[in-house]
Design a protein around this motif. Sequence first.
Motif, PDB file in Angstrom:
ATOM      1  N   PRO A   1      45.892  38.251  43.981  1.00  0.00           N
ATOM      2  CA  PRO A   1      45.033  37.162  44.443  1.00  0.00           C
ATOM      3  C   PRO A   1      43.575  37.573  44.577  1.00  0.00           C
ATOM      4  O   PRO A   1      42.672  36.758  44.389  1.00  0.00           O
ATOM      5  N   GLU A   2      43.320  38.874  44.865  1.00  0.00           N
ATOM      6  CA  GLU A   2      41.933  39.328  45.018  1.00  0.00           C
ATOM      7  C   GLU A   2      41.868  40.834  44.900  1.00  0.00           C
ATOM      8  O   GLU A   2      42.721  41.555  45.420  1.00  0.00           O
ATOM      9  N   ILE A   3      40.838  41.305  44.199  1.00  0.00           N
ATOM     10  CA  ILE A   3      40.553  42.733  44.115  1.00  0.00           C
ATOM     11  C   ILE A   3      39.064  42.911  44.372  1.00  0.00           C
ATOM     12  O   ILE A   3      38.230  42.237  43.759  1.00  0.00           O
ATOM     13  N   ASN A   4      38.741  43.822  45.295  1.00  0.00           N
ATOM     14  CA  ASN A   4      37.354  44.133  45.624  1.00  0.00           C
ATOM     15  C   ASN A   4      37.069  45.577  45.249  1.00  0.00           C
ATOM     16  O   ASN A   4      37.802  46.486  45.638  1.00  0.00           O
ATOM     17  N   TYR A   5      35.995  45.751  44.498  1.00  0.00           N
ATOM     18  CA  TYR A   5      35.584  47.087  44.088  1.00  0.00           C
ATOM     19  C   TYR A   5      34.061  47.146  44.144  1.00  0.00           C
ATOM     20  O   TYR A   5      33.383  46.377  43.464  1.00  0.00           O
ATOM     21  N   ALA A   6      33.530  48.050  44.974  1.00  0.00           N
ATOM     22  CA  ALA A   6      32.075  48.184  45.167  1.00  0.00           C
ATOM     23  C   ALA A   6      31.499  46.810  45.511  1.00  0.00           C
ATOM     24  O   ALA A   6      31.962  46.181  46.448  1.00  0.00           O
ATOM     25  N   ASP A   7      30.538  46.313  44.732  1.00  0.00           N
ATOM     26  CA  ASP A   7      29.952  44.998  45.014  1.00  0.00           C
ATOM     27  C   ASP A   7      30.550  43.903  44.126  1.00  0.00           C
ATOM     28  O   ASP A   7      29.937  42.876  43.884  1.00  0.00           O
ATOM     29  N   MET A   8      31.775  44.134  43.638  1.00  0.00           N
ATOM     30  CA  MET A   8      32.448  43.168  42.765  1.00  0.00           C
ATOM     31  C   MET A   8      33.711  42.632  43.435  1.00  0.00           C
ATOM     32  O   MET A   8      34.452  43.392  44.046  1.00  0.00           O
ATOM     33  N   THR A   9      33.923  41.314  43.286  1.00  0.00           N
ATOM     34  CA  THR A   9      35.135  40.679  43.792  1.00  0.00           C
ATOM     35  C   THR A   9      35.737  39.847  42.665  1.00  0.00           C
ATOM     36  O   THR A   9      35.040  39.075  42.004  1.00  0.00           O
ATOM     37  N   PHE A  10      37.033  40.015  42.455  1.00  0.00           N
ATOM     38  CA  PHE A  10      37.754  39.264  41.423  1.00  0.00           C
ATOM     39  C   PHE A  10      38.870  38.478  42.098  1.00  0.00           C
ATOM     40  O   PHE A  10      39.632  39.036  42.879  1.00  0.00           O
ATOM     41  N   HIS A  11      38.960  37.173  41.768  1.00  0.00           N
ATOM     42  CA  HIS A  11      39.974  36.307  42.366  1.00  0.00           C
ATOM     43  C   HIS A  11      40.972  35.843  41.306  1.00  0.00           C
ATOM     44  O   HIS A  11      40.591  35.549  40.175  1.00  0.00           O
ATOM     45  N   ASP A  12      42.226  35.742  41.710  1.00  0.00           N
ATOM     46  CA  ASP A  12      43.300  35.237  40.857  1.00  0.00           C
ATOM     47  C   ASP A  12      43.336  35.944  39.505  1.00  0.00           C
ATOM     48  O   ASP A  12      42.999  35.388  38.468  1.00  0.00           O
ATOM     49  N   ILE A  13      43.791  37.182  39.547  1.00  0.00           N
ATOM     50  CA  ILE A  13      43.885  38.015  38.355  1.00  0.00           C
ATOM     51  C   ILE A  13      45.333  38.024  37.888  1.00  0.00           C
ATOM     52  O   ILE A  13      46.240  38.294  38.668  1.00  0.00           O
ATOM     53  N   ALA A  14      45.526  37.751  36.623  1.00  0.00           N
ATOM     54  CA  ALA A  14      46.873  37.776  36.045  1.00  0.00           C
ATOM     55  C   ALA A  14      46.846  38.605  34.768  1.00  0.00           C
ATOM     56  O   ALA A  14      45.980  38.420  33.913  1.00  0.00           O
ATOM     57  N   LEU A  15      47.791  39.532  34.655  1.00  0.00           N
ATOM     58  CA  LEU A  15      47.921  40.362  33.469  1.00  0.00           C
ATOM     59  C   LEU A  15      49.338  40.228  32.946  1.00  0.00           C
ATOM     60  O   LEU A  15      50.304  40.399  33.694  1.00  0.00           O
ATOM     61  N   GLN A  16      49.459  39.904  31.660  1.00  0.00           N
ATOM     62  CA  GLN A  16      50.760  39.844  31.013  1.00  0.00           C
ATOM     63  C   GLN A  16      50.723  40.737  29.781  1.00  0.00           C
ATOM     64  O   GLN A  16      49.760  40.714  29.016  1.00  0.00           O
ATOM     65  N   LEU A  17      51.787  41.512  29.622  1.00  0.00           N
ATOM     66  CA  LEU A  17      51.946  42.370  28.456  1.00  0.00           C
ATOM     67  C   LEU A  17      53.399  42.267  28.025  1.00  0.00           C
ATOM     68  O   LEU A  17      54.307  42.416  28.840  1.00  0.00           O
ATOM     69  N   GLU A  18      53.600  41.979  26.756  1.00  0.00           N
ATOM     70  CA  GLU A  18      54.958  41.893  26.226  1.00  0.00           C
ATOM     71  C   GLU A  18      54.971  42.553  24.865  1.00  0.00           C
ATOM     72  O   GLU A  18      54.090  42.295  24.032  1.00  0.00           O
ATOM     73  N   GLY A  19      55.944  43.433  24.651  1.00  0.00           N
ATOM     74  CA  GLY A  19      55.959  44.143  23.400  1.00  0.00           C
ATOM     75  C   GLY A  19      57.336  44.502  22.914  1.00  0.00           C
ATOM     76  O   GLY A  19      58.286  44.606  23.676  1.00  0.00           O
ATOM     77  N   GLU A  20      57.395  44.682  21.609  1.00  0.00           N
ATOM     78  CA  GLU A  20      58.613  45.162  20.962  1.00  0.00           C
ATOM     79  C   GLU A  20      58.173  46.093  19.855  1.00  0.00           C
ATOM     80  O   GLU A  20      57.458  45.678  18.932  1.00  0.00           O
ATOM     81  N   GLY A  21      58.550  47.350  19.988  1.00  0.00           N
ATOM     82  CA  GLY A  21      58.084  48.337  19.024  1.00  0.00           C
ATOM     83  C   GLY A  21      56.581  48.480  19.132  1.00  0.00           C
ATOM     84  O   GLY A  21      56.015  48.463  20.206  1.00  0.00           O
ATOM     85  N   GLY A  22      55.928  48.590  18.017  1.00  0.00           N
ATOM     86  CA  GLY A  22      54.479  48.740  18.013  1.00  0.00           C
ATOM     87  C   GLY A  22      53.720  47.442  18.145  1.00  0.00           C
ATOM     88  O   GLY A  22      52.500  47.441  18.174  1.00  0.00           O
TER      89      GLY A  22
END
Length: 195
Positions: free
Chosen positions: A73-94
């Motif tokens: 829902p939120e990531i804060n790093y130094a003077d940066m704020t990121f809201h609603d971050i979603a990462l999807q990775l799907e793989g088969e072989g290469g």
Amino acid sequence: YLKRNFPKTYEKLNIVDKEKVIQPSTFTYQIDIADTKNFTELLHPELDTLKNISAEGYFDSLSDSLKVDIYAPEINYADMTFHDIALQLEGEGGENIMNLEIYHSRIGNQNLEPLSLGGDLYRDTFDFEIVAINWTTVLDNLNISGELSLLDDLYQIQFSPSDLVILKDRWNLAEDNYLRFGKGYVETQNFELTN
């Protein structure tokens, strides 16, 4: 998985290769992080506490496939704020598909609206597209696609000819361009914007 499907990346990361034979495995996982407290300071002193992070997916060495879904829902790093971050990775072989979406970002005093980075990972090449609409008052629309790859000890980014809107003017990226970079090295070819 990484060594089999991304050999140059594996080598570049200097991962120590163990002589041990790994047995086939299949598993699913679900991880919920309620609050990391001050643990994030071990990773980096400017990374703030992470809360309500969820990750789930599976790995199957027999079919050489994996799936990763991460939401924060939120990531804060130094003077940066990121809201609603979603990462999807799907793989088969290469062959892998990756998508990263950030609904809202604040970097210093600059508010940035939705940003999406997606693409296909095949071996050590990432065919990507970055899309942002009404991103900032300076950069109206961003739609850039290209390819990130490894060439020996260098990284190479080639951008596809695409449109970019800066200060309400449409700009074009030159064809046959690239940016190569590595430790203490930068090389460009036709890396120019025209209006």
